[in-house]
Design a protein around this motif. Structure first.
Motif, PDB file in Angstrom:
ATOM      1  N   TYR A 141      85.918  61.335 -22.917  1.00  0.00           N
ATOM      2  CA  TYR A 141      84.819  60.789 -22.117  1.00  0.00           C
ATOM      3  C   TYR A 141      83.469  61.196 -22.714  1.00  0.00           C
ATOM      4  CZ  TYR A 141      88.364  59.731 -18.604  1.00  0.00           C
ATOM      5  OH  TYR A 141      89.479  59.249 -17.969  1.00  0.00           O
ATOM      6  N   LEU A 142      83.386  62.474 -23.162  1.00  0.00           N
ATOM      7  CA  LEU A 142      82.127  62.967 -23.765  1.00  0.00           C
ATOM      8  C   LEU A 142      81.774  62.158 -25.007  1.00  0.00           C
ATOM      9  CD1 LEU A 142      82.324  66.881 -23.664  1.00  0.00           C
ATOM     10  CD2 LEU A 142      81.062  65.348 -22.163  1.00  0.00           C
ATOM     11  N   ILE A 198      69.263  63.780 -18.378  1.00  0.00           N
ATOM     12  CA  ILE A 198      70.731  63.806 -18.271  1.00  0.00           C
ATOM     13  C   ILE A 198      71.198  65.230 -17.997  1.00  0.00           C
ATOM     14  CG2 ILE A 198      72.899  63.406 -19.531  1.00  0.00           C
ATOM     15  CD1 ILE A 198      71.425  61.139 -21.005  1.00  0.00           C
ATOM     16  N   LEU A 208      71.852  60.454 -26.114  1.00  0.00           N
ATOM     17  CA  LEU A 208      73.151  61.044 -25.784  1.00  0.00           C
ATOM     18  C   LEU A 208      73.644  61.941 -26.915  1.00  0.00           C
ATOM     19  CD1 LEU A 208      74.755  60.704 -23.159  1.00  0.00           C
ATOM     20  CD2 LEU A 208      73.053  58.943 -23.438  1.00  0.00           C
ATOM     21  N   ASP A 241      82.604  55.192 -10.297  1.00  0.00           N
ATOM     22  CA  ASP A 241      81.747  54.723 -11.374  1.00  0.00           C
ATOM     23  C   ASP A 241      81.153  53.350 -11.065  1.00  0.00           C
ATOM     24  OD1 ASP A 241      83.529  56.256 -14.220  1.00  0.00           O
ATOM     25  OD2 ASP A 241      82.029  57.017 -12.810  1.00  0.00           O
ATOM     26  N   GLY A 244      78.739  51.579 -19.570  1.00  0.00           N
ATOM     27  CA  GLY A 244      78.855  52.893 -18.944  1.00  0.00           C
ATOM     28  C   GLY A 244      80.196  53.147 -18.279  1.00  0.00           C
ATOM     29  N   ALA A 249      76.458  54.345 -23.934  1.00  0.00           N
ATOM     30  CA  ALA A 249      75.014  54.153 -23.775  1.00  0.00           C
ATOM     31  C   ALA A 249      74.517  53.074 -24.741  1.00  0.00           C
ATOM     32  CB  ALA A 249      74.276  55.469 -24.023  1.00  0.00           C
ATOM     33  N   VAL A 295      83.286  53.851 -21.795  1.00  0.00           N
ATOM     34  CA  VAL A 295      83.492  55.304 -21.621  1.00  0.00           C
ATOM     35  C   VAL A 295      84.942  55.581 -21.213  1.00  0.00           C
ATOM     36  CG1 VAL A 295      82.833  57.321 -20.243  1.00  0.00           C
ATOM     37  CG2 VAL A 295      81.081  55.786 -21.122  1.00  0.00           C
ATOM     38  N   VAL A 347      74.182  58.208 -18.391  1.00  0.00           N
ATOM     39  CA  VAL A 347      74.587  57.403 -19.558  1.00  0.00           C
ATOM     40  C   VAL A 347      74.189  55.938 -19.338  1.00  0.00           C
ATOM     41  CG1 VAL A 347      76.573  56.610 -20.903  1.00  0.00           C
ATOM     42  CG2 VAL A 347      76.487  58.955 -20.103  1.00  0.00           C
ATOM     43  N   GLN A 372      76.175  62.711 -13.958  1.00  0.00           N
ATOM     44  CA  GLN A 372      75.915  62.665 -15.387  1.00  0.00           C
ATOM     45  C   GLN A 372      76.285  61.327 -16.028  1.00  0.00           C
ATOM     46  OE1 GLN A 372      77.118  66.499 -17.074  1.00  0.00           O
ATOM     47  NE2 GLN A 372      75.004  66.815 -17.609  1.00  0.00           N
ATOM     48  N   THR A 373      77.368  60.697 -15.593  1.00  0.00           N
ATOM     49  CA  THR A 373      77.707  59.400 -16.173  1.00  0.00           C
ATOM     50  C   THR A 373      76.690  58.335 -15.754  1.00  0.00           C
ATOM     51  OG1 THR A 373      79.354  59.306 -14.438  1.00  0.00           O
ATOM     52  CG2 THR A 373      80.163  59.623 -16.648  1.00  0.00           C
ATOM     53  N   TRP A 426      80.371  58.781 -24.287  1.00  0.00           N
ATOM     54  CA  TRP A 426      79.026  58.655 -23.687  1.00  0.00           C
ATOM     55  C   TRP A 426      78.014  57.995 -24.635  1.00  0.00           C
ATOM     56  CZ3 TRP A 426      77.967  63.844 -20.648  1.00  0.00           C
ATOM     57  CH2 TRP A 426      78.741  63.838 -19.478  1.00  0.00           C
TER      58      TRP A 426
END
Lengths: 200, 197
Positions: free
Chosen positions: A103-104, A32, A72, A175, A141, A111, A145, A56, A52-53, A107
């Motif tokens: 959003y972080l 990741i 994660l 996405d 995901g 996941a 998220v 996830v 990066q997403t 994650w």
């Protein structure tokens, strides 16, 4: 004698399971991090996509709910410790106070949900695994998220719920493409590693 | 992998990691509980002053600061466009205070000191089956393999460019993922032999 052998195999399996968990969680967190270093990929018409997403989604599909959650959390712990692992070389505790921090935080939950759905959906063939991966990625995901992202925007950027939802919808097409890419990767892994247990 | 920690010593380097983390947690919580512009303004000025006292150390945080400035401008512009100037001020002042102190902590605290605090905080979770002492091992493995996988990605991308004349893009993600899974199995075997886990 056979009980002793069975115990030895059982304890060996448990020890192997623990070492496999450590290895999978750590190395997927590293993957990741690498996804954050890879430059944006341009789709036709010049639309940029960051990866990066996608990491996830893949974590959930490949590792299952528990290990994906741990991977994660490990990744975010490394970011919190000051390592510049987010795309654009961002890191440190400051990023958890930014408007996009929702959003972080979403994650690890995303996941987990992706992995949980992948564990429940059919995976008998590479095609069915890919279709299940698409569905699981879209729910975990993408949807989960973005829900966390919207909550973050409402609480930190002080947007209204409508404004935050409209703002996040801009990222949904990209996405959805990542969900498709995740399904393609799962299909290829299913063919390349036929003994891999998707969903944990 | 280089962290954002700065080796140039300042007064903030001498403050223990747990004290800085506690201050950040209390500041973040406190600022979210108030909408008073005077309080938020005073807090932002104090945080900017603390950050400024770090001097040249802040130079390494330039990309982060640019990101903060951009975020503040976008949020302020949006709220002003919606004719909510007070909300713009509240949001920007909170963001400046907490984010700058987050940056200050990252620049002046060693990764190992923060890790020690994290392990202490997470240690009660051992009783519910979460092994916090594994954190250091997993972080070390993660850092070691981040560089390895990045080099692997570059090789795959270069090979794809040589064959097709185009960057690898999405096409090399599946081989990269397979390589990661195979590597994880080898690492697990090594851990099992070395650590008897």
């Amino acid at each position: 004698m056979f009980d002793f052998a069975a115990d030895a195999v059982a304890s060996s399996f448990l020890m192997n399971t623990s070492s496999l968990s450590i290895a999978l969680v750590s190395l997927f967190a590293a993957l990741i991090a690498v996804f954050g270093m890879i430059p944006k990929i341009d789709l036709p018409l010049g639309v940029p996509i960051t990866l990066q997403t996608l990491g996830v989604m893949l974590a959930g599909c490949m590792l299952g709910p528990k290990r994906a959650l741990q991977a994660l959390l490990l990744f975010l712990a490394a970011v919190a410790l000051g390592l510049p692992l987010l795309s654009g070389g961002r890191g440190g505790l400051g990023v958890f106070f930014a408007p996009a921090s929702g959003y972080l935080i979403g994650w690890p939950v995303g996941a987990f949900v992706t992995g949980w759905m992948m564990a429940m959906l059919p995976k008998q063939s590479p095609r069915s695994a890919a279709m299940s991966a698409f569905a699981a990625s879209a729910i975990g995901g993408l949807l989960v998220v973005h829900v966390f992202g919207v909550v973050g925007l409402v609480n930190i950027a002080n947007l209204s719920w409508d404004q935050a939802i409209m703002g996040t919808l801009v990222f949904v097409p990209g996405d959805l493409i990542k969900c498709g890419v995740c399904a393609t990767v799962v299909h290829t892994v299913a063919r390349g590693l036929p003994d891999w247990r998707f969903g944990g | 992998m280089k962290s954002l920690y700065s080796e140039q010593h300042t007064w903030l380097h001498a403050v223990p990691a747990y004290a800085k983390l506690l201050f950040l947690a209390l500041l973040g919580t406190g600022l979210f509980l108030t909408d008073q512009l005077m309080v938020l303004g005073a807090s932002a000025m104090v945080c900017i002053a603390i950050f400024a006292t770090l001097g040249w150390v802040t130079a390494t945080a330039k990309p982060l600061l640019m990101g903060l400035v951009l975020a503040c401008l976008l949020i302020a512009a949006f709220h002003l466009f919606m004719q909510h100037p007070v909300l713009a001020a509240i949001t920007v002042l909170r963001l400046v205070s907490t984010t700058l102190m987050g940056f200050a902590l990252t620049l002046t605290t060693r990764y190992s000191d923060l890790l020690h605090v994290f392990e202490r905080v997470l240690s009660p979770l051992k009783s519910v089956g979460l092994p916090a002492d594994r954190l250091a091992l997993q972080l070390a493995l993660m850092l070691r393999f981040t560089e390895h996988f990045f080099i692997l990605w570059r090789r795959l991308d270069d090979a794809h460019r040589l064959r097709t004349g185009k960057p690898g893009g999405f096409k090399i993600l599946a081989p990269l993922t397979i390589q990661m899974l195979v590597a994880a199995r080898r690492v697990a075997d090594t851990l099992h032999v070395r650590l008897r886990r």
